[in-house]
Design an enzyme around this catalytic site. Structure first.
Site, PDB file in Angstrom:
ATOM      1  CD  GLU A 193      -2.918   1.160   2.311  1.00 27.27           C
ATOM      2  OE1 GLU A 193      -4.023   1.689   2.164  1.00 27.27           O
ATOM      3  OE2 GLU A 193      -2.563   0.664   3.383  1.00 27.27           O
ATOM      4  N   GLY A 327       3.685   2.081  10.517  1.00 25.87           N
ATOM      5  CA  GLY A 327       3.552   1.429  11.809  1.00 25.87           C
ATOM      6  C   GLY A 327       3.128  -0.015  11.639  1.00 25.87           C
ATOM      7  CB  ALA A 328       0.798  -2.089  11.622  1.00 28.04           C
ATOM      8  CG  MET A 329       0.236  -3.255   4.851  1.00 29.66           C
ATOM      9  SD  MET A 329      -0.828  -1.870   4.380  1.00 29.66           S
ATOM     10  CE  MET A 329      -2.030  -2.723   3.353  1.00 29.66           C
ATOM     11  CD  GLU A 330      -4.694  -1.899   5.819  1.00 30.71           C
ATOM     12  OE1 GLU A 330      -5.257  -1.167   4.982  1.00 30.71           O
ATOM     13  OE2 GLU A 330      -3.762  -1.494   6.540  1.00 30.71           O
ATOM     14  CG  ASN A 331      -0.088  -6.942   4.108  1.00 29.10           C
ATOM     15  OD1 ASN A 331      -0.144  -6.116   3.231  1.00 29.10           O
ATOM     16  ND2 ASN A 331       0.893  -6.993   4.998  1.00 29.10           N
ATOM     17  CG  HIS A 363      -5.583   1.097  12.769  1.00 28.29           C
ATOM     18  ND1 HIS A 363      -6.116   2.354  12.760  1.00 28.29           N
ATOM     19  CD2 HIS A 363      -5.155   0.866  11.496  1.00 28.29           C
ATOM     20  CE1 HIS A 363      -6.020   2.872  11.546  1.00 28.29           C
ATOM     21  NE2 HIS A 363      -5.437   1.981  10.752  1.00 28.29           N
ATOM     22  CD  GLU A 364      -2.765  -1.889  10.712  1.00 26.73           C
ATOM     23  OE1 GLU A 364      -3.272  -2.199   9.611  1.00 26.73           O
ATOM     24  OE2 GLU A 364      -2.342  -0.750  10.959  1.00 26.73           O
ATOM     25  CG  HIS A 367      -7.555  -1.584   8.077  1.00 30.75           C
ATOM     26  ND1 HIS A 367      -8.371  -0.660   7.478  1.00 30.75           N
ATOM     27  CD2 HIS A 367      -6.502  -0.876   8.591  1.00 30.75           C
ATOM     28  CE1 HIS A 367      -7.838   0.550   7.618  1.00 30.75           C
ATOM     29  NE2 HIS A 367      -6.724   0.444   8.301  1.00 30.75           N
TER      30      HIS A 367
END
Length: 914
Positions: A193, A327-331, A363-364, A367
C-alpha cells in the site's frame, strides 16, 4: 495501515511520540470455510457487478499527467510463483493471469515498476500470441502489444519476470536482522500500500481491480515462508529449497497481497470461533508476542459481534518486521508491523508501549472487515479505510482494557491533532481528489486518519450505537468483496437511523476546515438559552457553514447531555432546562468544532474545573479550545495561561498531556527570547506539585498514573527543574552501574533529563546502552532522547549518529526530530544538517511519507520570517513532490508563529513576570 507511529505534530509543530505512540440483522457465512475443497476464483468473484469509478476521475485530479488503467482487459485471478534470492537481493517470478477481455484490443496496459519482463504471451482458445513489451517508467506501467486484436472473452496472460529485493521499504524488499548469535542476515518482506505491488509483479495495481490469488514461494528450506492464506502443499526443490503453495485468497485488491521469507519464532492461539492466530517474532523472542496475541484473540470476536459478520479467513498472522516504514499494514490474513508496534517485553516495555500495541493491533484487525472485505474504490476515499479503523480501534481497546480510559486519550491523540492540522489554510478535505501516485502518500495524514475518525465518532453519537451497528452490518454485507464510495456508507447509516446522514456528513468530508461556535448565555427569567453563531475557524471572510450537531451539559447534569440541536445556519439557539450555574457545550468533546465562550460563561466554568465537577474530557476540551483560540488570534494567550490556575487539583494524565503540549508550544514561541527562564519557572510551579503527588515510585501499577509520572518527569526535566534532574541523574547512574534497574515507564523521561546537563560521559553511556540492548523499543527511547543535549558538540554527534549504520532507515527521523524539537540551537543545526544531507535523505525517503514527517518536524517551530523564506527557497530549488503539502504547512506554521509572537509576546512576558 497505521501511519501515526512515527509521531504526531502537536500545537508547537514538534514531533511528539504518540503514546510511546468503533444490531445484528443476519450473519454472513465465512468465505472459504472449507479448505479441503476451496472455492474457485470465479465463485468468489461477484457476478454481474460492473466496475464503478469515482466521479472524481472525470475532473482534473492533479497538476501532473495521470491516467488510470484502461478497463478493456481486467484481471480475474493470478497464479504467481516468486523465488527470492536472499544473497543477491533479487527475485524471479512467473505468473498466469486469468483475464476478461471486454473489447477487441491489441494492447494491454498494467502496472509495473522496477521489474524486467523477459516474456509475455496471451493464451486463449484461439491460440497463443507473443507480446512486445514496452515500459513507461514515469507512469509505472507496462504496455503489452500483440500482433492482432485479442478476442472478447476469457484468456490468460503468461509472464516471466525478475526484480530487485530493494532497500527502500516498499514493494518486495529486504530487511536486515541479527540472529541470536549476532550474525547479520536478511529476510524478504512486502509493503504494497498504496502503489507498490507493481514492484513485486506486473499487475493491475488499483484497489477497484480486485482478483483472487494463488501464491507459490520457492524459498530456502530452513526459512519461514508466509502469505495471506494457509499452506496448501509443500515440496522439496533442488538446491536446498522448498516450494510452498498457499490456498486461494478471497477476491481482493493487490495492495493487500503479502509474502514473507525469513527466520521467525511464533506463539499461537485460537479465538472463540476457532480462527488460528499466530504472532511471529524474531528468533528467541517468543515471549514478546504474548501480549499482542492476547489482544488479537480478544479482538477478532469483538469485531465479529460488532459487525455481526465472522472473520472471513481461517487464520490471521501478525508479524514483526525489522525494517518497516509505516507502523503496520493490514494485509489480509498476514498483518505486518514494526517491532515496536507488536512486541512487548514482559519487563522492559512501558505502559505506553503496551497501550500503543493494543491500539495498532485493534486498528489493523478492524481493516480485515473495513478495508479488506469492503474496499474503497479509489484513494480519494482512503478515509473510508483509515478514518473508520482509527475510530473503532479505540472502541476495541476500551472493550479489552477499560482501565486505559482510552476515549479520553482519543481527544488528545486524534481529535485535537486533527483540529490543529485542519485549522491551516494548507489543510485538505477528508475527501480530496487523488491522481498521481506521488499524491497518495500526502493524504496518509491526520486528516484522513484523525479527522476521519473524529467525524465518525461525532456521527456515531448523532445516530446512536444501535443504528450505527445496524448500518455498518448492512453496509459490509451489501458490499462484501466489492468496492465502495463514501456515499455508500452514508446511505447505509442513513437507512438504519432514519436521519439525514449524507446531508450532514457532506459538510464535514467535502471541504476542509471546521467551525468555531461563538456562544453567549441568555437568561430570560426561568428561561435559559445559549445563542450560537458559527464561522470558519482560523479563516477570515470564509462563508463556509456546517451542519453541526450541538449538545450541552450543565451544573445540574455534568455527566450527560441536557440539550441538543442541529445548528443548520450561521446562527442558532439552544434551549437549556432550569437555570444552571454553568453551561458547557460539546460535552465529552464529541463534536468536531471549537467553542468560544463569552467571558461570563467561561468564568462560571472555572470552579467546575477546579473542583473537578466537569469530566476529564470536558476539562481537557475547555483549555485546549482556549489555547487554540489564542494561537489563532481570537483570544489572548495570557488569558489561556491564567486558566491553568484552575487546574491546580488536576491529576488526570490526558488532561495534563494536552496542557503540557500547549505550554510547550508557548515555550518554543519564546525560545529565541529572553523569557525562557521565566517560562521554566512557570512550568516548575505548575508541575512540581503534580510530581509530588505521583512520586517516583509506582505503588499500585496503575496504567494512567504510570503515564502521568513519565509525562511530568519529562516536562520538568526538559525545563531543568533542579530536583527532578538531580533525582533522574541518581537513578540513571544506578541503572547504568547495575545497582538498580530503571522502570521501563521512566526511562524515556530520565534519559532526556540527564542529557540536559550536556555531559559527554552521559551521552556515551546512553550510546553504550543502545549498543547493549536488542529490544527495539529501548533503542527508540534512546534515539528520541539524544536531542535533549543542547551543546553543539553533542548535537553534531547525535545527527551524525542518525545516519550511521546503527540506526535503521525508518528511525533516522526519530533522532533528527529529537534534535530539532529540544532547543533553538538543535533546531538551527538540524535544519543545516537537512540541507547538507538533502541528497542522501531524499534518496532514502523519496515518494514516501517519512520525508514529509521529517520536513514537518524540522521546519515547523521556527519563529522568523527569514526562516520561512529560507525554507520556501530551499524546497523551490530542491523539489520534493510527495512532501509538497508538508512543506507548505511548515511554512504556514512558521508564519503563524511569527504572528502569534508579535501579537501576544509582550502579554505573555507580562504574565510570566507577574
Amino acid at each position: 495501515m497505521w501511519r501515526r507511529s512515527v509521531g504526531v505534530l502537536g500545537r508547537s509543530g514538534a514531533l511528539i511520540a504518540r503514546s510511546a505512540g468503533r444490531q445484528a440483522v443476519r450473519s454472513v457465512p465465512r468465505v472459504l470455510s472449507s479448505y479441503a475443497r476451496p472455492l474457485s476464483h470465479t465463485q468468489l468473484l461477484p457476478k454481474a457487478v460492473p466496475l464503478r469509478r469515482s466521479s472524481q476521475t472525470a475532473k482534473k485530479m492533479s497538476e501532473k499527467t495521470f491516467q488510470r488503467l484502461p478497463l478493456n482487459v481486467v484481471p480475474k485471478h493470478y497464479t504467481v510463483q516468486l523465488k527470492p534470492d536472499l544473497q543477491a537481493f533479487t527475485f524471479t517470478g512467473e505468473q498466469t493471469i486469468n483475464v476478461s477481455v471486454a473489447e477487441p484490443t491489441k494492447t494491454v496496459v498494467l502496472n509495473s515498476a522496477d521489474i524486467t519482463i523477459s516474456s509475455a504471451e496471451f493464451v486463449s482458445a484461439a491460440g497463443n500470441a507473443v507480446a512486445e513489451v514496452a515500459f513507461q517508467p514515469k507512469e509505472e506501467t507496462v504496455t503489452l502489444t500483440f500482433p492482432e486484436d485479442l478476442a472478447v472473452g476469457d484468456g490468460q496472460i503468461k509472464m516471466t519476470f525478475a526484480g530487485e529485493l530493494n532497500d527502500k521499504m516498499k514493494g518486495f524488499y529486504r530487511s536486515k536482522y541479527a540472529t541470536p548469535s549476532g550474525e547479520e542476515r536478511y529476510c524478504a518482506v512486502t509493503q504494497f500500500e498504496a502503489t507498490d505491488a507493481r514492484r513485486a509483479l506486473p499487475c493491475w495495481d488499483e484497489p477497484a481491480l480486485k482478483a483472487t490469488f494463488d501464491v507459490t514461494l520457492v524459498v530456502p528450506e530452513d526459512r519461514v515462508a508466509l502469505s495471506n492464506m494457509p499452506v496448501k502443499s509443500e515440496s522439496k526443490v533442488d538446491g536446498g529449497l522448498r516450494s510452498v503453495t498457499y490456498e486461494t485468497t478471497p477476491i481482493m485488491s493487490t495492495y493487500l497481497l503479502a509474502f514473507i521469507v525469513g527466520e521467525y519464532d511464533y506463539v499461537e492461539g485460537k479465538d472463540a470461533d476457532g480462527v488460528v492466530v499466530r504472532v511471529y517474532t524474531p528468533v528467541g523472542k517468543k515471549e514478546q508476542g504474548e501480549f499482542a496475541l492476547d489482544v488479537a484473540v480478544k479482538t477478532l470476536p469483538f469485531y465479529k459481534k460488532y459487525f455481526d459478520i465472522p472473520y472471513p479467513l481461517p487464520k490471521i498472522d501478525l508479524i514483526a518486521i525489522a525494517d518497516f516504514a509505516a507502523g503496520a499494514m493490514e494485509n489480509w490474513g498476514l498483518v505486518t508491523y514494526r517491532e515496536t508496534a507488536l512486541l512487548v517485553d514482559p519487563v522492559q516495555s512501558s505502559a505506553a508501549a503496551r497501550q500503543w500495541v493494543a491500539l495498532v493491533v485493534g486498528h489493523e484487525l478492524a481493516h480485515q472487515w473495513f478495508g479488506n472485505l469492503v474496499t474503497m474504490e479509489w484513494w480519494t476515499h482512503l478515509w473510508l479505510n483509515e478514518g473508520f479503523a482509527s475510530w473503532i480501534e479505540y472502541l476495541c481497546v476500551d472493550h479489552c482494557f477499560p482501565e486505559y480510559d482510552i476515549w479520553t486519550q482519543f481527544v488528545t491523540h486524534d481529535l485535537i491533532r486533527a483540529l490543529e492540522l485542519d485549522a491551516m489554510s494548507n489543510s485538505h478535505a477528508i475527501e480530496v481528489p487523488v491522481g498521481h501516485p506521488d499524491e497518495i502518500d500526502e493524504i496518509f495524514d491526520a486528516i484522513s486518519y484523525s479527522k476521519g475518525s473524529s467525524v465518525i465518532r461525532m456521527l456515531h453519537s448523532y445516530i446512536g450505537d444501535e443504528a450505527f451497528r445496524t448500518g455498518m452490518h448492512n453496509y459490509l454485507t451489501k458490499h462484501a468483496y466489492k468496492n465502495t464510495f463514501t456515499e455508500d456508507l452514508w446511505e447505509a447509516l442513513g437507512d438504519a437511523s432514519g436521519k439525514p446522514v449524507a446531508k450532514v456528513m457532506q459538510t464535514w468530508t467535502e471541504k476542509m476546515g471546521f467551525p468555531v461556535l461563538e456562544v453567549e448565555r441568555d437568561d430570560q427569567g426561568s428561561q435559559v438559552s445559549v445563542k450560537m453563531s458559527q464561522k470558519h475557524f482560523g479563516v477570515d471572510n470564509s462563508q463556509s457553514q456546517w451542519l453541526v450537531p450541538v449538545n450541552a451539559c450543565s451544573s445540574e447534569s455534568p455527566a450527560t447531555s441536557i440539550a441538543s440541536s442541529m445548528l443548520e445556519g450561521k446562527t442558532g439557539e439552544l434551549a437549556v432546562p432550569n437555570t444552571p450555574a454553568w453551561i458547557k457545550l460539546n460535552p465529552g468533546a464529541v463534536g468536531f468544532y471549537r467553542v468560544k465562550y463569552s467571558s461570563s460563561m467561561l468564568d462560571a466554568l472555572l470552579p467546575a474545573v477546579r473542583d473537578q465537577l466537569l469530566g476529564s474530557r470536558d476539562r481537557l476540551n475547555l483549555q485546549d479550545d482556549l489555547f487554540a483560540l489564542a494561537q489563532a488570534g481570537q483570544s489572548n494567550t495570557a488569558d489561556a495561561l491564567r486558566l491553568t490556575e484552575a487546574y491546580c487539583n488536576e491529576n488526570d494524565y490526558t488532561v495534563w498531556l494536552s496542557l503540557s503540549s500547549n505550554i510547550a508550544a508557548i515555550s518554543k514561541l519564546l525560545a529565541y527570547s529572553e523569557h525562557t527562564s521565566a517560562m521554566s519557572v512557570f512550568v516548575h510551579k505548575l508541575l512540581a506539585p503534580v510530581m509530588e503527588r505521583v512520586g517516583w515510585e509506582s505503588s499500585d501499577g496503575n496504567h494512567l498514573t504510570a503515564l502521568l509520572r513519565s509525562l511530568v518527569v519529562g516536562a520538568l526535566g526538559s525545563h531543568k527543574h533542579p530536583a527532578t534532574v538531580e533525582e533522574a541523574r541518581r537513578r540513571f547512574q544506578a541503572h547504568v552501574s547495575g545497582e538498580s534497574t530503571l522502570p521501563a515507564d521512566l526511562r524515556a523521561a530520565v534519559y532526556s533529563a540527564v542529557l540536559t546537563g550536556n555531559d559527554v560521559s552521559t551521552f556515551d553511556e546512553l550510546l553504550a546502552l543502545f549498543d547493549k540492548t536488542d529490544l527495539h523499543e529501548e533503542r527508540v527511547r534512546i534515539m528520541r532522547s539524544l536531542g535533549a543535549a543542547s551543546s553543539r558538540e553533542l548535537i553534531d554527534r547525535a545527527l551524525q549518529f542518525s545516519l550511521s549504520d546503527k540506526v535503521r532507515s525508518q528511525d533516522t527521523v526519530f533522532v533528527i526530530g529529537s534534535v530539532s524539537s529540544h532547543s533553538c540551537l538543535g533546531r538551527d543545526v538540524a535544519w543545516d544538517f537537512l540541507k547538507d544531507n538533502w541528497t542522501v535523505l531524499y534518496e532514502r525517503y523519496q515518494g514516501g511519507f517519512l520525508l514529509a514527517r521529517l520536513i514537518s518536524s524540522l521546519c515547523s517551530d521556527f519563529v522568523t520570517e527569514e526562516r520561512a523564506a529560507e525554507v520556501e527557497k530551499f524546497f523551490a530549488e530542491n523539489p520534493a513532490p510527495a512532501a509538497n503539502r508538508a512543506i507548505k504547512q511548515s511554512v504556514e506554521r512558521i508564519r503563524r508563529n511569527v504572528s502569534w509572537l508579535e501579537r501576544d509576546g509582550e502579554a505573555i512576558a507580562n504574565f510570566l513576570r507577574s
